[in-house]
Design a protein around this motif. Structure first.
Motif, PDB file in Angstrom:
ATOM      1  N   LYS A 103      12.950 135.187 -40.452  1.00 18.61           N
ATOM      2  CA  LYS A 103      12.175 135.939 -39.453  1.00 18.61           C
ATOM      3  C   LYS A 103      12.333 137.441 -39.688  1.00 18.61           C
ATOM      4  N   ASP A 104      13.590 137.860 -39.955  1.00 20.26           N
ATOM      5  CA  ASP A 104      13.843 139.286 -40.210  1.00 20.26           C
ATOM      6  C   ASP A 104      13.122 139.756 -41.477  1.00 20.26           C
ATOM      7  N   TYR A 105      13.115 138.880 -42.523  1.00 19.85           N
ATOM      8  CA  TYR A 105      12.450 139.212 -43.789  1.00 19.85           C
ATOM      9  C   TYR A 105      10.944 139.391 -43.586  1.00 19.85           C
ATOM     10  N   ASN A 106      10.325 138.487 -42.859  1.00 25.51           N
ATOM     11  CA  ASN A 106       8.889 138.604 -42.607  1.00 25.51           C
ATOM     12  C   ASN A 106       8.575 139.878 -41.831  1.00 25.51           C
ATOM     13  N   HIS A 107       9.448 140.220 -40.907  1.00 27.72           N
ATOM     14  CA  HIS A 107       9.252 141.444 -40.132  1.00 27.72           C
ATOM     15  C   HIS A 107       9.313 142.671 -41.048  1.00 27.72           C
ATOM     16  N   ARG A 108      10.289 142.680 -41.977  1.00 24.86           N
ATOM     17  CA  ARG A 108      10.409 143.819 -42.888  1.00 24.86           C
ATOM     18  C   ARG A 108       9.221 143.921 -43.831  1.00 24.86           C
ATOM     19  N   ILE A 109       8.695 142.760 -44.298  1.00 24.05           N
ATOM     20  CA  ILE A 109       7.523 142.774 -45.190  1.00 24.05           C
ATOM     21  C   ILE A 109       6.334 143.423 -44.470  1.00 24.05           C
ATOM     22  N   ASP A 110       6.127 143.041 -43.223  1.00 20.00           N
ATOM     23  CA  ASP A 110       5.022 143.643 -42.474  1.00 20.00           C
ATOM     24  C   ASP A 110       5.212 145.158 -42.361  1.00 20.00           C
ATOM     25  N   TYR A 111       6.456 145.568 -42.111  1.00 20.04           N
ATOM     26  CA  TYR A 111       6.754 146.990 -41.984  1.00 20.04           C
ATOM     27  C   TYR A 111       6.484 147.733 -43.298  1.00 20.04           C
ATOM     28  N   LEU A 112       6.936 147.119 -44.452  1.00 21.68           N
ATOM     29  CA  LEU A 112       6.739 147.747 -45.757  1.00 21.68           C
ATOM     30  C   LEU A 112       5.259 147.834 -46.134  1.00 21.68           C
ATOM     31  N   GLU A 113       4.491 146.802 -45.779  1.00 25.54           N
ATOM     32  CA  GLU A 113       3.054 146.848 -46.076  1.00 25.54           C
ATOM     33  C   GLU A 113       2.384 147.999 -45.330  1.00 25.54           C
ATOM     34  N   LYS A 114       2.791 148.190 -44.116  1.00 25.44           N
ATOM     35  CA  LYS A 114       2.222 149.313 -43.353  1.00 25.44           C
ATOM     36  C   LYS A 114       2.596 150.643 -44.010  1.00 25.44           C
ATOM     37  N   LYS A 115       3.881 150.762 -44.427  1.00 25.50           N
ATOM     38  CA  LYS A 115       4.335 151.990 -45.067  1.00 25.50           C
ATOM     39  C   LYS A 115       3.607 152.216 -46.404  1.00 25.50           C
ATOM     40  N   GLN A 116       3.377 151.122 -47.187  1.00 31.44           N
ATOM     41  CA  GLN A 116       2.685 151.239 -48.471  1.00 31.44           C
ATOM     42  C   GLN A 116       1.262 151.732 -48.265  1.00 31.44           C
ATOM     43  N   ALA A 117       0.603 151.222 -47.243  1.00 29.23           N
ATOM     44  CA  ALA A 117      -0.762 151.671 -46.934  1.00 29.23           C
ATOM     45  C   ALA A 117      -0.767 153.159 -46.606  1.00 29.23           C
ATOM     46  N   GLU A 118       0.235 153.611 -45.822  1.00 32.14           N
ATOM     47  CA  GLU A 118       0.313 155.035 -45.498  1.00 32.14           C
ATOM     48  C   GLU A 118       0.561 155.880 -46.748  1.00 32.14           C
ATOM     49  N   ILE A 119       1.452 155.383 -47.661  1.00 29.23           N
ATOM     50  CA  ILE A 119       1.761 156.132 -48.888  1.00 29.23           C
ATOM     51  C   ILE A 119       0.529 156.211 -49.787  1.00 29.23           C
ATOM     52  N   ASP A 120      -0.206 155.088 -49.905  1.00 29.98           N
ATOM     53  CA  ASP A 120      -1.426 155.108 -50.707  1.00 29.98           C
ATOM     54  C   ASP A 120      -2.433 156.111 -50.175  1.00 29.98           C
ATOM     55  N   LYS A 121      -2.527 156.181 -48.860  1.00 29.01           N
ATOM     56  CA  LYS A 121      -3.469 157.121 -48.249  1.00 29.01           C
ATOM     57  C   LYS A 121      -3.058 158.557 -48.566  1.00 29.01           C
ATOM     58  N   VAL A 122      -1.727 158.840 -48.419  1.00 37.61           N
ATOM     59  CA  VAL A 122      -1.224 160.190 -48.712  1.00 37.61           C
ATOM     60  C   VAL A 122      -1.405 160.519 -50.184  1.00 37.61           C
ATOM     61  N   HIS A 123      -1.151 159.502 -51.090  1.00 37.78           N
ATOM     62  CA  HIS A 123      -1.295 159.722 -52.539  1.00 37.78           C
ATOM     63  C   HIS A 123      -2.738 160.083 -52.892  1.00 37.78           C
ATOM     64  N   THR A 124      -3.683 159.363 -52.277  1.00 34.03           N
ATOM     65  CA  THR A 124      -5.102 159.657 -52.529  1.00 34.03           C
ATOM     66  C   THR A 124      -5.437 161.090 -52.106  1.00 34.03           C
ATOM     67  N   GLN A 125      -4.932 161.486 -50.961  1.00 33.85           N
ATOM     68  CA  GLN A 125      -5.196 162.855 -50.498  1.00 33.85           C
ATOM     69  C   GLN A 125      -4.598 163.888 -51.459  1.00 33.85           C
TER      70      GLN A 125
END
Length: 522
Positions: free
Chosen positions: A119-141
């Motif tokens: 359960k903790d692992y799935n929670h962290r994966i969701d958190y990392l996916e959100k962070k990756q999306a934010e990083i990709d957005k910042v990288h594009t900018q």
């Protein structure tokens, strides 16, 4: 008188009767005594036997009791051992049952912990996916901002970076290749040189140079006229019968026999010798002598072939191949006698194969036969290596020998270790000093080609082929070529020479780069 005789007779009979009776009585008395003694002895023996029987019976009974007690104790030991094993097995079973029970309890606990961690692992994966999306957005900018600042698109910048990295990687790769080759040479060349040098040193060589002309010496110039004959009929008959051009010039006491075929030239020389010695020189006699001489030369060719294979210890060679080996005596390759060259290659192959642990007899066989494609009786357009391989296959030679013959000039692929041995030994025999005669034009052209290859590279200022074409010295411009590029340039030139040129031995490439600082003191 008669009464007296009768009286004495009666008295004698009575005496005899009385003696017999007395003897019987004495015998009867002795017999009764013997019987009495026998009965006493029998009684004694029976009594002793009974006593001994009782003693033996008692001993047997005691032994039986002891044996019974011994067997009983062994049986009890076996039973005790079995009981002990059964008790041990029961104890192990109980221990396993208790261990399994504890493991089951532990597994339940672990399953519970795993569920929590999942359960903790799935929670962290969701958190990392959100962070990756934010990083990709910042990288594009950031990329868009860099494109605006630099005036280049991301693909253009990537291409420029790739080009600069490619050049750097190429230089590093060339340096690495050079270092790798040098490391390999340090280890491999030492053993290779040792084997090659030992092989060469163990072979005694002869230097024999054949020409395409032979000089026939005469006792006097008067014989020239007889050889020419009336209106030149004798000399024409000799040329027609032998296929050799006879040159009669102003050379004193000599005529010249010219022909590329050494066999024909030898037939003409021997025929002339017989004709001059005999003195009868006319067309019919010329044809007869040439015919006999040609037959003698054919027999000599076979004899030379047999002697050669015997000297080299080669057995089971087909008669036609033996004949071809003999014909090598009258062939030359770049001025080197072909039979002498083949014998030398066979010996080199035998020694080198023995050093490398390969079949030495098979190597000698392939070395002797490697140039049989140069001695066919008819002209062929097929390369001599392929032709020799086909001849060897025709006359039943082994596949390794045939492949070595066909591959010694790289016309076909090498399939066994025997093939490179033949190629190396052929090069050794042909490349040693004095082995072959080179035409001056081809020698000069080879030196020129070496220098032209060097001038084909950027930054080369001067190039000199020295040591009879075995070394190439290249002088480069220090402004255009740095130290790293000088090392790469040496490697590239050597690879170009190896790919584009054919040469005996090896060529050493030396690149020279120097920087001069000149000032004048006034």
């Amino acid at each position: 008188m008669s009464t007296t005789i009768l009286y004495f007779t009666i008295i004698g009979v009575i005496g005899v009767a009385i003696g017999y009776i007395i003897a019987k009585m004495i015998e009867r008395s002795a017999s009764s005594k013997i019987i009495t003694d026998a009965e006493k002895s029998a009684a004694t023996i029976i009594k002793d036997a009974k006593t001994e029987g009782e003693s033996i019976k008692k001993d047997k009974i005691l032994q039986a009791k002891e044996k019974f007690i011994e067997l009983k104790s062994e049986h009890e030991k076996v039973i005790n051992s079995r009981e002990k094993k059964m008790s041990d097995a029961e104890k192990r079973t109980r221990d396993k049952e208790s261990k399994i029970s504890s493991e089951l309890g532990r597994n339940k606990k672990l399953n519970s912990e795993l569920d929590d961690k999942l359960k903790d692992y799935n929670h962290r994966i969701d958190y990392l996916e959100k962070k990756q999306a934010e990083i990709d957005k910042v990288h594009t900018q950031k990329v868009q901002q860099l494109e605006v600042i630099s005036g280049l698109s991301a693909d253009d910048a990537k291409d420029q970076l790739m080009e600069s990295l490619k050049e750097t990687a190429k230089t590093d790769a060339m340096a690495m290749i050079q270092n790798t080759i040098e490391d390999a040479k340090m280890t491999a060349q030492q053993e290779a040189k040792k084997i090659v040098i030992n092989t060469i040193q163990r072979i005694g060589t002869e230097e024999a140079i054949d020409n395409c002309v032979s000089v026939f010496n005469l006792e006097s110039d008067d014989v020239k006229g007889r050889i020419i004959g009336r209106e030149g009929r004798n000399i024409r008959a000799i040329e027609a019968a032998t296929g050799v051009e006879i040159i009669v010039d102003d050379t004193p006491e000599a005529i010249i026999l010219s022909c590329f075929d050494s066999v024909r030239r030898e037939v003409a020389r021997l025929s002339l010798h017989k004709l001059v010695t005999d003195g009868r020189i006319h067309p019919a006699r010329i044809e007869e002598v040439v015919k006999k001489t040609r037959k003698a030369i054919d027999e000599e060719i076979i004899e030379v072939g047999k002697r050669t294979v015997i000297d080299l210890g080669i057995h089971g060679l087909h008669p036609e191949l033996i004949k071809m080996v003999g014909r090598m005596k009258y062939r030359s390759s770049y001025g080197q006698n072909l039979l002498q060259h083949s014998r030398e290659v066979a010996k080199l192959c035998g020694v080198m194969a023995a050093e490398l642990g390969v079949n030495a007899k098979l190597a000698k066989r392939a070395g002797l036969l490697h140039d049989i494609g140069k001695v066919p009786e008819t002209e062929m357009e097929t390369p001599h290596a392929i032709l020799g391989m086909e001849m060897a296959q025709k006359y039943g030679e082994k596949d390794d020998v045939c492949n070595a013959i066909g591959a010694h000039h790289d016309e076909i692929e090498m399939k066994s270790l025997l093939s490179p041995i033949i190629q190396v030994c052929d090069a050794i025999s042909g490349a040693r000093p004095g082995a072959r005669r080179q035409v001056l034009d081809s020698y000069i052209q080879r030196l020129k080609d070496l220098e032209d290859i060097a001038f084909g590279f950027t930054g080369v200022k001067k190039a000199y082929a020295i040591q009879a074409g075995r070394e190439l010295r290249v002088i480069v411009e220090s402004e255009k070529v740095n130290d790293d590029k000088a090392s790469n340039l040496s490697f590239e030139i050597s690879q170009k020479i190896q790919t584009d040129m054919t040469y005996p031995g090896q060529v050493k490439v030396t690149v020279i780069r120097e920087t001069r600082a000149v000032n004048i003191a006034k």
